[in-house]
Scaffold this motif. Structure first.
Motif, mmCIF file in Angstrom:
data_model
loop_
_atom_site.group_PDB
_atom_site.id
_atom_site.type_symbol
_atom_site.label_atom_id
_atom_site.label_comp_id
_atom_site.label_asym_id
_atom_site.label_seq_id
_atom_site.Cartn_x
_atom_site.Cartn_y
_atom_site.Cartn_z
ATOM 1 N N CYS A 1 2.041 -4.797 5.215
ATOM 2 C CA CYS A 1 1.065 -4.763 4.413
ATOM 3 C C CYS A 1 1.515 -5.495 3.210
ATOM 4 C CB CYS A 1 0.797 -3.340 4.013
ATOM 5 S SG CYS A 1 -0.263 -3.020 2.720
ATOM 6 N N HIS A 2 0.529 -6.247 2.437
ATOM 7 C CA HIS A 2 0.698 -6.936 1.163
ATOM 8 C C HIS A 2 0.647 -5.907 0.204
ATOM 9 C CE1 HIS A 2 -0.763 -10.368 -1.462
ATOM 10 N NE2 HIS A 2 0.417 -9.641 -2.036
ATOM 11 N N ILE A 3 1.855 -5.645 -0.533
ATOM 12 C CA ILE A 3 2.175 -4.771 -1.545
ATOM 13 C C ILE A 3 2.124 -5.661 -3.157
ATOM 14 C CG2 ILE A 3 3.545 -2.888 -2.662
ATOM 15 C CD1 ILE A 3 4.770 -2.505 0.136
ATOM 16 N N GLY B 1 -3.034 -4.520 0.566
ATOM 17 C CA GLY B 1 -3.154 -3.317 1.146
ATOM 18 C C GLY B 1 -2.639 -2.175 0.103
ATOM 19 N N MET B 2 -1.881 -2.551 -0.604
ATOM 20 C CA MET B 2 -1.089 -1.325 -1.521
ATOM 21 C C MET B 2 -0.913 -1.623 -2.798
ATOM 22 S SD MET B 2 2.413 1.012 -0.824
ATOM 23 C CE MET B 2 1.571 2.440 0.322
ATOM 24 N N GLU C 1 5.820 2.962 5.459
ATOM 25 C CA GLU C 1 5.035 2.760 6.374
ATOM 26 C C GLU C 1 4.385 1.650 6.091
ATOM 27 O OE1 GLU C 1 2.112 5.986 6.131
ATOM 28 O OE2 GLU C 1 3.496 7.388 7.050
ATOM 29 N N ALA C 2 3.975 1.013 4.806
ATOM 30 C CA ALA C 2 3.420 -0.210 4.547
ATOM 31 C C ALA C 2 4.202 -1.278 4.801
ATOM 32 C CB ALA C 2 3.027 0.091 2.932
ATOM 33 N N GLU D 1 4.155 -1.959 8.534
ATOM 34 C CA GLU D 1 2.969 -2.715 9.030
ATOM 35 C C GLU D 1 2.676 -3.938 8.500
ATOM 36 O OE1 GLU D 1 -0.173 -0.442 6.927
ATOM 37 O OE2 GLU D 1 0.541 1.586 8.135
ATOM 38 N N ILE E 1 -7.854 0.134 -0.571
ATOM 39 C CA ILE E 1 -6.566 -0.063 -1.052
ATOM 40 C C ILE E 1 -5.698 1.016 -1.284
ATOM 41 C CG2 ILE E 1 -5.138 -1.197 -2.930
ATOM 42 C CD1 ILE E 1 -7.590 -3.135 -3.215
ATOM 43 N N ARG E 2 -4.501 1.372 -0.761
ATOM 44 C CA ARG E 2 -3.726 2.533 -1.278
ATOM 45 C C ARG E 2 -3.128 2.325 -2.575
ATOM 46 N NH1 ARG E 2 -0.529 1.824 4.503
ATOM 47 N NH2 ARG E 2 -1.675 -0.094 4.398
ATOM 48 N N ALA F 1 9.553 -5.857 2.396
ATOM 49 C CA ALA F 1 8.269 -5.940 2.016
ATOM 50 C C ALA F 1 7.684 -7.291 1.565
ATOM 51 C CB ALA F 1 7.697 -4.966 0.814
#
Length: 592
Positions: free
Chosen positions: A76-78, A134-135, A70-71, A74, A157-158, A104
């Motif tokens: 999302c910056h992991i 974000g994660m 999901e991240a 999106e 933050i996840r 990612a």
């Protein structure tokens, strides 16, 4: 003090020999490795990656994969947050590369040993927030980072935890009034750690690198990503390296992963690993688990000890040979410097023991304020080897005292520390090793209380030598030496087989090596055969033993020849290749 034990586990060794096409000697050794079922033996001897366990058996794996994908979708910056040892560096490499190949936007942060300490901390969370992360996906840490994960949660933050260390717990009384453990899991969205009580993974003794490898493998299965499928071959090399360097037991799937990883490393796809082998003059074709644990691993570890582990990660991420060779040479130089500092630190530890009477303690607490805190674990291991006691080496850090512990069989270090946790500002680890932070004024209280709680008895401190087969040297043939290679890779949980012979007559000796630190002895067996016995152990200690047993000067007389000293020995059987010639070799390990 040593205690020799001859394994006496029973089985129909002749039947096993016929069934599996092996010798009765090898059958007996397999039984000594706690193998009893036909399927277990076949897996041990000939297991493949298909015999390893599905990643989906790890608790929260499905949830973690869903959240990561999901991240990724999106944009999302992991951020992968690892650790500064070999397991942490390898885990970080595996996760970062795997996530990037998934599509990612992923980068890596590895804590600085001195400035940050172990694992997640507030500083790394604040940095992640400032960078728009974000994660966070942890590797080889996170299971004991509840406050830090709560902080990340407060920033939106996840967090996904992947770890393999013991789960923190507290003792509570149940309805029957009995004390039971209550796990203290961190408030992450998913926690992958095979040590969790609710995790049904069949083999919880995997390292952080293997947990990371399993996560990327699960993502590959879920997505069918072809690039990931190809990358799994290279990532397996790092799962194997991490397993050996984190001193995991080479049993079950660990044994398969290391064996298969070594096969791939001999033709490694990674420029950094190839460069490390080259600067350390390792022939890839002869690479084995020893090289991983005692040559390649220490070079990677040295970056986290004396500088920043990010340099080790940069080596693994090198794209060209020129770039990789430059980094590898630098790591080797750091490791050479680390060796010299370690020798000095061990000497300081010995002086401390003599001055403070620490050798009388069941658990040895040694405070070396001037020793570099990154060397504490290595020094603890050396002192543990010499005294066979649980050892904590404490040093003075930037904020209070930091330390590392190394344990012995029968003493669960993490559980023991939980019993005196009031003295630690931070601690973590497992049965055989641990790390900690504490206040300097509490050192003597810790020494008092951890020893008061220790239930080890005097016999527990005797070094236990487990002999696989009492076997005359004459029975050790080249054919048997070749067959023993089926048992590789060797390591913790799967040691090289030990044999024993009584009443060997030592006739003469020759010191060997550039520094004359090893020796070759001419011996006569009870049947009259003359053999050569090699010894790589402590020659001074062996000489002192002979002086005590046969009179002053006996140790030196052995090298002059013309003596006859009768000893019982424990030995290993192997083959040695020198200048293109391969010969059978008997290697003395113990004597009495």
């Amino acid at each position: 003090m040593e205690k020799w034990y001859v394994a006496a586990k029973r089985a129909d060794f002749n039947k096993w020999a016929e069934e599996f096409g092996i010798s009765p000697v090898l059958a007996r050794i397999l039984r000594n490795r706690e193998l009893t079922e036909e399927a277990e033996i076949r897996k041990f001897l000939w297991g493949t990656l298909q015999d390893c366990y599905s990643p989906w058996l790890l608790k929260d794996m499905d949830r973690a994969v869903e959240l990561i994908l999901e991240a990724v979708a999106e944009g999302c910056h992991i951020r992968v947050i690892g650790d500064y040892d070999v397991d942490g560096i390898c885990s970080s490499y595996i996760l970062t590369k795997g996530l990037q190949l998934t599509g990612a936007t992923a980068d890596t942060a590895i804590p600085h040993r001195i400035h940050d300490g172990y694992g997640l901390n507030e500083h790394l969370i604040e940095e992640a927030r400032a960078d728009g992360v974000g994660m966070i996906v942890t590797c080889d840490n996170g299971i004991a980072a509840a406050p830090q994960i709560e902080l990340a949660n407060s920033y939106g933050i996840r967090v996904i935890v992947t770890d393999h260390h013991e789960v923190p717990f507290r003792l509570e009384k149940n309805a029957a009034g009995k004390e039971v453990r209550k796990e203290l899991l961190p408030p992450a969205l998913a926690v992958i750690d095979p040590k969790q009580e609710q995790c049904g993974y069949p083999f919880p003794g995997i390292c952080g690198g293997v947990v990371a490898y399993k996560l990327i493998g699960a993502i590959r299965e879920k997505t069918g990503n072809a690039q990931l499928g190809e990358a799994m071959e290279e990532l397996l090399e790092f799962a194997a390296l991490a397993t050996v360097c984190d001193v995991m037991e080479l049993k079950d799937e660990n044994r398969i992963l290391v064996r298969e990883g070594l096969k791939r490393m001999k033709n490694s796809r990674n420029p950094g690993l190839r460069a490390l082998m080259e600067v350390n003059q390792i022939e890839p074709a002869r690479l084995n688990a020893y090289h991983l644990g005692f040559v390649i691993g220490p070079c990677l570890n040295a970056t986290g000890r004396l500088d920043t582990a990010e340099r080790g990660l940069e080596l693994l991420q090198s794209r060209t040979k020129v770039e990789a060779m430059s980094a590898a040479r630098e790591l080797k130089e750091l490791n050479d410097s680390r060796k010299n500092l370690t020798l000095k630190g061990v000497g300081e530890a010995e002086r401390y023991i003599a001055e403070h009477g620490t050798a009388k303690d069941k658990v040895m607490i040694i405070f070396l304020p001037e020793v570099h805190e990154s060397l504490a674990g290595i020094i603890a291991g050396r002192i543990r080897e010499r005294y066979n006691h649980p050892v904590f080496i404490l040093t003075r850090g930037e904020e209070g005292v930091k330390g590392s512990g190394r344990s012995i069989e029968g003493y669960h270090m993490y559980d023991a520390m939980t019993g005196v946790k009031q003295y630690f500002t931070k601690f973590g680890g497992h049965a055989m090793a641990a790390g900690l932070s504490m206040k300097e004024e509490d050192i003597e209280k810790l020494r008092r209380d951890i020893n008061a709680e220790c239930t080890l008895e005097e016999e527990d401190f005797a070094v236990r030598v487990h002999i696989d087969v009492p076997m005359p040297l004459d029975y050790g043939t080249e054919e048997l030496a070749d067959e023993l290679e089926l048992l590789e890779p060797f390591g913790v949980g799967n040691p090289k087989p030990l044999f024993a012979q009584k009443e060997l007559l030592f006739l003469s000796g020759v010191r060997m090596g550039a520094n004359k630190t090893c020796a070759r002895y001419t011996v006569r067996t009870p049947d009259g055969a003359v053999r050569q016995l090699v010894y790589f152990g402590d020659l001074e200690r062996f000489g002192a033993f002979l002086d005590e047993k046969y009179g002053t000067g006996s140790g030196e007389a052995l090298y002059a020849g013309g003596v006859q000293f009768k000893l019982s020995v424990v030995y290993q059987l192997g083959k040695n290749t020198y200048r293109g010639q391969t010969q059978l070799q008997y290697i003395m390990q113990n004597y009495c």
